[in-house]
Each structure stands twice: as structure tokens, then as C-alpha cells.
Design an enzyme around this catalytic site. Structure first.
Site, PDB file in Angstrom:
ATOM      1  N   LYS A  26      57.846  61.015  19.186  1.00 22.73           N
ATOM      2  CA  LYS A  26      57.478  60.454  20.506  1.00 22.73           C
ATOM      3  C   LYS A  26      58.580  59.562  21.073  1.00 22.73           C
ATOM      4  CE  LYS A  26      53.737  58.242  19.201  1.00 22.73           C
ATOM      5  NZ  LYS A  26      53.777  58.525  17.748  1.00 22.73           N
ATOM      6  N   ARG A  86      46.222  54.292  21.586  1.00 21.52           N
ATOM      7  CA  ARG A  86      46.000  54.771  20.218  1.00 21.52           C
ATOM      8  C   ARG A  86      44.515  54.772  19.863  1.00 21.52           C
ATOM      9  NH1 ARG A  86      51.654  53.199  18.388  1.00 21.52           N
ATOM     10  NH2 ARG A  86      51.960  54.139  16.361  1.00 21.52           N
ATOM     11  N   ARG A 140      64.554  57.886   8.839  1.00 20.71           N
ATOM     12  CA  ARG A 140      64.738  57.347  10.201  1.00 20.71           C
ATOM     13  C   ARG A 140      65.437  55.982  10.149  1.00 20.71           C
ATOM     14  NH1 ARG A 140      59.756  56.702  14.385  1.00 20.71           N
ATOM     15  NH2 ARG A 140      58.924  55.162  12.926  1.00 20.71           N
ATOM     16  N   ARG A 158      63.015  50.807   9.275  1.00 20.32           N
ATOM     17  CA  ARG A 158      61.757  50.082   9.487  1.00 20.32           C
ATOM     18  C   ARG A 158      60.975  49.885   8.197  1.00 20.32           C
ATOM     19  NH1 ARG A 158      58.721  52.638  14.667  1.00 20.32           N
ATOM     20  NH2 ARG A 158      56.955  52.192  13.317  1.00 20.32           N
ATOM     21  N   ARG A 187      49.430  55.172   7.772  1.00 16.18           N
ATOM     22  CA  ARG A 187      49.506  55.315   9.239  1.00 16.18           C
ATOM     23  C   ARG A 187      48.975  56.682   9.683  1.00 16.18           C
ATOM     24  NH1 ARG A 187      55.604  54.225   9.694  1.00 16.18           N
ATOM     25  NH2 ARG A 187      55.414  54.685  11.905  1.00 16.18           N
TER      26      ARG A 187
END
Ligand code: AMP
Length: 226
Positions: free
Chosen positions: A13, A89, A128, A162, A173
Site C-alpha cells: 500500500k 482499518r 523492508r 521497522r 498484524r
């Protein structure tokens, strides 16, 4: 044009929102990024947000709405459309967003859901990184910097991984996504706004798919499944 990007953590996203905001001159609003900014200020609110994010949980609706509302009021002065990344969300957030936009005489036209397989997500998120200076997001495997170790956007050589991008928290998550966020799919489908995109491929292909969809003369949400 106001757009919501929907998808599990790691579906791309953020990367796609950044590209779309350039291509379509939209303001990219990432509630995750707004939270991380608050955390970096070292405020009491920031440390509360940090604890929730580290655990892979959602920030309570009332708090995240407050954070977004403030930002939206400032951003709406620019007259650009919005691209929402990571918001809403929950169904309750979706309803609040509609009300906030209605107050600004705006509405969401398109909701684009990026579908990515779960095993692909875990490996994607584990590799990432983001630039410590400008926040631009990269992926060592699927979307690396042009010159190794140097940010394409600002030239910085410092990168961050992160804290919530580790396997245990990623799985948490994903659970939260299935329980609280996935109900938005039938919600927006029922409103005739949902488009589904296969995101199990490279960044450019996914971006072109979304671009084609938005450029189509007549976007018909019910039939659009790319
Ligand atoms: P993201 O950068 O979108 O992956 O978001 C990182 C984290 O910020 C999430 O795991 C949540 O803890 C929090 N967060 C971001 N957006 C929201 C939201 N709309 N509602 C609740 N929590 C959020």
C-alpha cells in the site's frame, strides 16, 4: 479524486500510494506514518502509540481519528485529492472517514484492495527498510535502491528496519487485519466502490494495473478485478 488503498500489512500500500500520489497529484496520507512521526517527537501520546504499534495491535479508533482529523483539516487546504494508506482499518473508522469527508464536501470514489499471499507477505516485510532521512520505503529483495546503500530520493545512507516488521509481530498484524480490517471488503463492495488488484508481482506491474484501472474511461467497480 479520493482513493483508499486497502490490503494486509506488506501488500505494498505505502509504495503504491507514493507512486500514485505522484502520477495523479494526490496527497498521500499514511496514518502509520503520522503515528511514527508522533512517536519520534517523544511525546506522552507518542510513547503510548509506540507500545501499541510494537505489539502489532491497532491504535484505538478514537485516538487514530483524532490524529487523522487534525492532519486532514490542514491538508484539505491544498485542494488536492487524497490517497489514504492504512486508513480506515475498521468499519467504525470507515464511517468516521465518510463523515469527516462529508464535512469537507468530499467523498471517496475508489477503494483499491491489493491482494497478496500470506507467505509472500512475511518474506517481503522481513526485508523492508526505509530511509532514515526522508522515509522513502525500499525492499532489499523486491524494490532495492538504485545504488546500493544510498537513498534514491535524498541520497542519505542511513536506513531503518521497522520494529514491528519481525515475523512474530507480522503474524499478529495479519490476524488483526483478518479480524478487524477485512470486513471493510464487503462493506465497500456493497457501496460499489471496491476494485481488487493482484499484488503478487513487482512494484511496477501493480502500479500499472492500478493506473490503468483509474484511467479507464468508465471505472466499473463491480467488474474490475485485475
Ligand atoms: P502501517 O504503517 O500502516 O503498517 O501502520 C503501522 C501501525 O500503526 C499499525 O500496525 C497500527 O498499530 C498503527 N496504525 C496505523 N494506521 C492505523 C489505523 N487506521 N487504525 C489503527 N491503528 C493504525
Amino acid at each position: 479524486m479520493n482513493i483508499i488503498l486497502l490490503g494486509a500489512p506488506g501488500s505494498g500500500k505505502g509504495t503504491q500510494a507514493a507512486l500514485l500520489s505522484e502520477k495523479f497529484n494526490l496527497q498521500h496520507i499514511s496514518t502509520g506514518e503520522l503515528c511514527r512521526k508522533e512517536v519520534s517527537k517523544g511525546t506522552t501520546l507518542g510513547s503510548k502509540l509506540a507500545d501499541i504499534m510494537k505489539a502489532g495491535q491497532l491504535i484505538p479508533d478514537i485516538l487514530i481519528i483524532d490524529i487523522l482529523k487534525q492532519h486532514l483539516l490542514e491538508s484539505s487546504k491544498s485542494n488536492k485529492g487524497f490517497i489514504f494508506d492504512g486508513f480506515p482499518r475498521t468499519i467504525s473508522q470507515a464511517k468516521d472517514l465518510d463523515n469527516m469527508l462529508a464535512d469537507l464536501k468530499l467523498t471517496v470514489e475508489h477503494v483499491i484492495q491489493i491482494n497478496v499471499d500470506k507467505n509472500y507477505i512475511v518474506s517481503r516485510l522481513s526485508s523492508r527498510t526505509s530511509c532514515a532521512q526522508c522515509g522513502h520505503v525500499y525492499n532489499d529483495k523486491t524494490n532495492p535502491t538504485l545504488v546500493s546503500g544510498v537513498c534514491d530520493k535524498c541520497g542519505s545512507k542511513e536506513f531503518i528496519h521497522r520494529q514491528d516488521d519481525n515475523e512474530e509481530i507480522i503474524l499478529k498484524r495479519l490476524d488483526v487485519y483478518s479480524t478487524l480490517t477485512a470486513p471493510l471488503i464487503p462493506y465497500y463492495q456493497g457501496m460499489g466502490k471496491l476494485h481488487q488488484i493482484d499484488g503478487n508481482t513487482d512494484v511496477e506491474t501493480v502500479s500499472n494495473r492500478i493506473e490503468n484501472l483509474l484511467n479507464a474511461d468508465k471505472v466499473s467497480p463491480k467488474s474490475a478485478s485485475v
